[in-house]
Design a protein around this motif. Structure first.
Motif, PDB file in Angstrom:
ATOM      1  N   ASP A  18      -1.771  -6.552  -5.611  1.00 41.51           N
ATOM      2  CA  ASP A  18      -1.060  -7.829  -5.579  1.00 41.51           C
ATOM      3  C   ASP A  18       0.443  -7.627  -5.690  1.00 41.51           C
ATOM      4  O   ASP A  18       1.229  -8.317  -5.019  1.00 41.51           O
ATOM      5  CB  ASP A  18      -1.573  -8.744  -6.705  1.00 41.51           C
ATOM      6  CG  ASP A  18      -1.494  -8.080  -8.079  1.00 41.51           C
ATOM      7  OD1 ASP A  18      -1.345  -6.843  -8.126  1.00 41.51           O
ATOM      8  OD2 ASP A  18      -1.595  -8.793  -9.096  1.00 41.51           O
ATOM      9  N   ARG A  19       0.898  -6.675  -6.479  1.00 38.77           N
ATOM     10  CA  ARG A  19       2.327  -6.415  -6.615  1.00 38.77           C
ATOM     11  C   ARG A  19       2.905  -5.776  -5.350  1.00 38.77           C
ATOM     12  O   ARG A  19       4.028  -6.073  -4.952  1.00 38.77           O
ATOM     13  CB  ARG A  19       2.592  -5.504  -7.809  1.00 38.77           C
ATOM     14  CG  ARG A  19       2.351  -6.169  -9.156  1.00 38.77           C
ATOM     15  CD  ARG A  19       2.694  -5.222 -10.289  1.00 38.77           C
ATOM     16  NE  ARG A  19       2.501  -5.830 -11.594  1.00 38.77           N
ATOM     17  CZ  ARG A  19       2.675  -5.195 -12.754  1.00 38.77           C
ATOM     18  NH1 ARG A  19       3.043  -3.917 -12.745  1.00 38.77           N
ATOM     19  NH2 ARG A  19       2.480  -5.828 -13.895  1.00 38.77           N
ATOM     20  N   LEU A  20       2.138  -4.906  -4.725  1.00 37.76           N
ATOM     21  CA  LEU A  20       2.619  -4.249  -3.515  1.00 37.76           C
ATOM     22  C   LEU A  20       2.861  -5.254  -2.402  1.00 37.76           C
ATOM     23  O   LEU A  20       3.813  -5.117  -1.619  1.00 37.76           O
ATOM     24  CB  LEU A  20       1.613  -3.186  -3.063  1.00 37.76           C
ATOM     25  CG  LEU A  20       2.015  -2.322  -1.865  1.00 37.76           C
ATOM     26  CD1 LEU A  20       3.279  -1.527  -2.179  1.00 37.76           C
ATOM     27  CD2 LEU A  20       0.883  -1.384  -1.470  1.00 37.76           C
ATOM     28  N   ALA A  21       2.023  -6.287  -2.335  1.00 40.56           N
ATOM     29  CA  ALA A  21       2.169  -7.299  -1.282  1.00 40.56           C
ATOM     30  C   ALA A  21       3.358  -8.225  -1.523  1.00 40.56           C
ATOM     31  O   ALA A  21       3.884  -8.812  -0.577  1.00 40.56           O
ATOM     32  CB  ALA A  21       0.884  -8.127  -1.179  1.00 40.56           C
ATOM     33  N   GLN A  22       3.818  -8.325  -2.761  1.00 35.32           N
ATOM     34  CA  GLN A  22       4.863  -9.278  -3.092  1.00 35.32           C
ATOM     35  C   GLN A  22       6.232  -8.646  -3.313  1.00 35.32           C
ATOM     36  O   GLN A  22       7.239  -9.342  -3.292  1.00 35.32           O
ATOM     37  CB  GLN A  22       4.462 -10.046  -4.367  1.00 35.32           C
ATOM     38  CG  GLN A  22       3.174 -10.839  -4.226  1.00 35.32           C
ATOM     39  CD  GLN A  22       2.692 -11.403  -5.557  1.00 35.32           C
ATOM     40  OE1 GLN A  22       3.363 -11.278  -6.576  1.00 35.32           O
ATOM     41  NE2 GLN A  22       1.511 -12.015  -5.540  1.00 35.32           N
ATOM     42  N   ASN A  23       6.301  -7.351  -3.534  1.00 39.88           N
ATOM     43  CA  ASN A  23       7.546  -6.689  -3.911  1.00 39.88           C
ATOM     44  C   ASN A  23       8.008  -5.769  -2.783  1.00 39.88           C
ATOM     45  O   ASN A  23       7.431  -4.699  -2.555  1.00 39.88           O
ATOM     46  CB  ASN A  23       7.341  -5.893  -5.211  1.00 39.88           C
ATOM     47  CG  ASN A  23       8.648  -5.412  -5.812  1.00 39.88           C
ATOM     48  OD1 ASN A  23       9.595  -5.127  -5.102  1.00 39.88           O
ATOM     49  ND2 ASN A  23       8.679  -5.319  -7.133  1.00 39.88           N
ATOM     50  N   ASN A  58      10.802  -4.080  -2.576  1.00 37.99           N
ATOM     51  CA  ASN A  58      11.398  -2.859  -3.112  1.00 37.99           C
ATOM     52  C   ASN A  58      10.316  -1.829  -3.448  1.00 37.99           C
ATOM     53  O   ASN A  58      10.465  -0.626  -3.198  1.00 37.99           O
ATOM     54  CB  ASN A  58      12.222  -3.181  -4.357  1.00 37.99           C
ATOM     55  CG  ASN A  58      13.068  -2.003  -4.827  1.00 37.99           C
ATOM     56  OD1 ASN A  58      13.433  -1.145  -4.024  1.00 37.99           O
ATOM     57  ND2 ASN A  58      13.369  -1.967  -6.099  1.00 37.99           N
ATOM     58  N   LEU A  59       9.204  -2.288  -3.987  1.00 43.18           N
ATOM     59  CA  LEU A  59       8.078  -1.410  -4.297  1.00 43.18           C
ATOM     60  C   LEU A  59       7.500  -0.818  -3.018  1.00 43.18           C
ATOM     61  O   LEU A  59       7.190   0.372  -2.949  1.00 43.18           O
ATOM     62  CB  LEU A  59       7.012  -2.192  -5.065  1.00 43.18           C
ATOM     63  CG  LEU A  59       5.728  -1.447  -5.434  1.00 43.18           C
ATOM     64  CD1 LEU A  59       6.039  -0.246  -6.315  1.00 43.18           C
ATOM     65  CD2 LEU A  59       4.744  -2.388  -6.132  1.00 43.18           C
ATOM     66  N   GLU A  60       7.364  -1.633  -1.995  1.00 42.93           N
ATOM     67  CA  GLU A  60       6.851  -1.156  -0.709  1.00 42.93           C
ATOM     68  C   GLU A  60       7.768  -0.088  -0.117  1.00 42.93           C
ATOM     69  O   GLU A  60       7.302   0.917   0.437  1.00 42.93           O
ATOM     70  CB  GLU A  60       6.714  -2.328   0.255  1.00 42.93           C
ATOM     71  CG  GLU A  60       6.426  -1.953   1.707  1.00 42.93           C
ATOM     72  CD  GLU A  60       5.129  -1.197   1.874  1.00 42.93           C
ATOM     73  OE1 GLU A  60       5.090  -0.271   2.711  1.00 42.93           O
ATOM     74  OE2 GLU A  60       4.147  -1.529   1.177  1.00 42.93           O
ATOM     75  N   GLU A  61       9.072  -0.272  -0.257  1.00 39.83           N
ATOM     76  CA  GLU A  61      10.018   0.698   0.290  1.00 39.83           C
ATOM     77  C   GLU A  61       9.900   2.047  -0.417  1.00 39.83           C
ATOM     78  O   GLU A  61       9.945   3.105   0.215  1.00 39.83           O
ATOM     79  CB  GLU A  61      11.447   0.166   0.170  1.00 39.83           C
ATOM     80  CG  GLU A  61      12.483   1.071   0.822  1.00 39.83           C
ATOM     81  CD  GLU A  61      13.892   0.519   0.716  1.00 39.83           C
ATOM     82  OE1 GLU A  61      14.772   1.021   1.438  1.00 39.83           O
ATOM     83  OE2 GLU A  61      14.110  -0.412  -0.084  1.00 39.83           O
ATOM     84  N   ILE A  62       9.745   2.020  -1.734  1.00 37.66           N
ATOM     85  CA  ILE A  62       9.582   3.258  -2.493  1.00 37.66           C
ATOM     86  C   ILE A  62       8.324   3.998  -2.051  1.00 37.66           C
ATOM     87  O   ILE A  62       8.335   5.212  -1.792  1.00 37.66           O
ATOM     88  CB  ILE A  62       9.520   2.962  -4.003  1.00 37.66           C
ATOM     89  CG1 ILE A  62      10.892   2.570  -4.542  1.00 37.66           C
ATOM     90  CG2 ILE A  62       8.978   4.162  -4.775  1.00 37.66           C
ATOM     91  CD1 ILE A  62      11.832   3.718  -4.762  1.00 37.66           C
TER      92      ILE A  62
END
Length: 467
Positions: free
Chosen positions: A283-288, A290-294
């Motif tokens: 759920d966090r990966l789909a919404q963030n 910056n997290l996806e870029e990392i």
């Protein structure tokens, strides 16, 4: 400005940062062996976000990822997630996790560079650190290990006290050490190899580690273990390969005749390796973003291609590097959602620069940022007028036909006056270049060095001697 911090915290400390704002610093926790690669990726990411890396261990990283209120967004591990950890995440209300496989990392044996170089085998290490060992090669009655020096282990090794700083049993490095080194050393005794299947519990008891000070739990900080070797001359340390290249005064020890290096890790000649993973909440990966870029940067071309940033640190990419798998915490069901691009690893070996402009034969992907890839005008664009005029030859080429006449080895005519020198063409030099007329006048003086000669100048007469 982007800030990268590396912290050492307990699980309580990780959960205590729960009050951090959701849009605050991105935080990574887990295995210390992943920390150098995470730091390099953080440096590669374009952005101004602060990034914190907590060096704990794989289990603490997974626990903090799923803990209620925790702001840890990435768990880094050097082993696959355990069923116990998956169930714990389900109990915390986390329904799905995303697993990202990074590649392989080497586990090295190292010592101070001031120590005499030695080469060890799996059998040597087993006989040095096991609490009990077989009585003889054919008698598997376990007796207390009384070996004090490496010469007691093998006669051709130096008479040097046994002191090994190893990983704790809560880490993936310990699991890899047990599976790839200690068990292999125990199997070098034929009777123990036979007992592994007949009596697994007895075989396991032969793998217990010493408690008399010869084996020392070095903690979960590989960086600290590597630096300790600089001051404890006889000690041998066990840690991740990436920490070896970043520590001066420390050198690797050959294992089974192979010294760990980027080359031997990539060729798999060096056998003590472990697989590295990242875990994030779906759920966090789909919404963030910056997290996806990392996450995406860990498998980016300039990170895992030959001579890529992470490869130069010691990461060994596999054909599954970058693969994403969704894991259901309720039943452990797995579904691959993002297979790595195989053509990435087929790239030219000489590619090394992250910002290098691709050759004309390479067509940039649509997702690439044109401002960083295309730094020159298109090939079809006409050249600038300034570049064109710089290639025009002088209008009067006649003076270039006589570049040597005024400079014979001996003067053919008397020295000419300064006024006559003014009439000479400025392009009459040995190179034919119109911007260096002084080369001619300095190559051959117009008067004797004792005279006060005047050198012609565009700004007026010069009273000082050119010599």
């Amino acid at each position: 400005m982007k800030k990268i911090s590396s912290l050492f915290m307990s699980i309580a400390g990780l959960v205590s940062v729960a009050s951090a704002d959701e849009a605050g610093p991105l935080q990574i926790a887990g295995a210390p062996t992943v920390a150098p690669y995470a730091a390099a990726v953080a440096d590669m990411v374009d952005g101004q976000s602060d990034i914190f890396i907590h060096r704990t261990n794989s289990h603490h990283g997974m626990t903090a990822l799923c803990a209620k209120g925790s702001s840890i967004q990435i768990a880094a591990t050097n082993r696959p997630m355990l069923d116990q950890e998956r169930s714990q995440c389900a109990g915390e209300g986390v329904e799905q996790l995303v697993e990202i496989e990074l590649g392989y990392d080497g586990i090295v044996f190292a010592q101070s560079s001031k120590s005499k170089h030695i080469s060890l085998t799996a059998r040597d290490i087993y006989l040095a650190v096991a609490r009990q060992t077989p009585r003889t090669n054919s008698d598997c009655v376990l007796v207390p290990n009384r070996r004090k020096t490496w010469k007691d282990v093998r006669s051709d090794l130096p008479k040097r006290d046994i002191l090994v700083f190893g990983p704790p049993n809560s880490t993936g490095s310990w699991n890899a050490l047990m599976e790839l080194v200690l068990k292999e050393g125990a199997r070098s005794f034929p009777c123990l190899a036979e007992l592994e299947s007949r009596s697994p519990s007895y075989f396991t008891s032969a793998l217990d580690l010493r408690r008399d000070g010869m084996w020392v739990d070095g903690g979960e900080n590989d960086f600290a273990v590597a630096h300790t070797l600089r001051y404890v001359r006889d000690a041998i340390g066990i840690f991740g390969f990436a920490h070896l290249s970043g520590t001066s005064g420390v050198e690797p020890i050959s294992f089974n005749g192979v010294e760990p290096s980027v080359r031997t890790l990539n060729s798999h000649d060096y056998s003590v390796t472990q697989t590295l993973y990242l875990y994030v909440r779906a759920d966090r990966l789909a919404q963030n973003e910056n997290l996806e870029e990392i996450i995406a940067t860990f498998s980016r071309f300039d990170a895992i291609a030959p001579q890529g940033r992470l490869v130069r640190l010691g990461l060994v990419p596999s054909r599954f590097s970058g693969r994403r798998t969704i894991i259901s915490t309720a039943n452990g069901e797995r579904q691959v959602i993002g297979a790595p691009k195989q053509e990435t690893m087929a790239a030219p070996v000489h590619y090394a620069e992250p910002r290098k402009i691709p050759s004309p034969s390479v067509k940039p992907e649509p997702a690439a940022k044109p401002v960083r890839v295309v730094k020159a005008p298109p090939a079809a664009s006409p050249p600038k007028p300034v570049a064109k005029t710089a290639q025009i030859k002088p209008a009067d080429p006649a003076p270039k036909a006589k570049p040597i006449a005024p400079f014979p080895s001996k003067p053919a005519t008397p020295p000419i006056s300064a006024a006559a020198a003014e009439t000479l063409p400025r392009a009459s030099t040995s190179t034919g270049h119109p911007s260096a007329p002084e080369t001619r006048t300095r190559a051959k003086p117009e008067c004797e060095p004792s005279e006060n000669c005047a050198e012609p100048s565009r700004d007026g007469p010069v009273t000082s001697s050119i010599f």
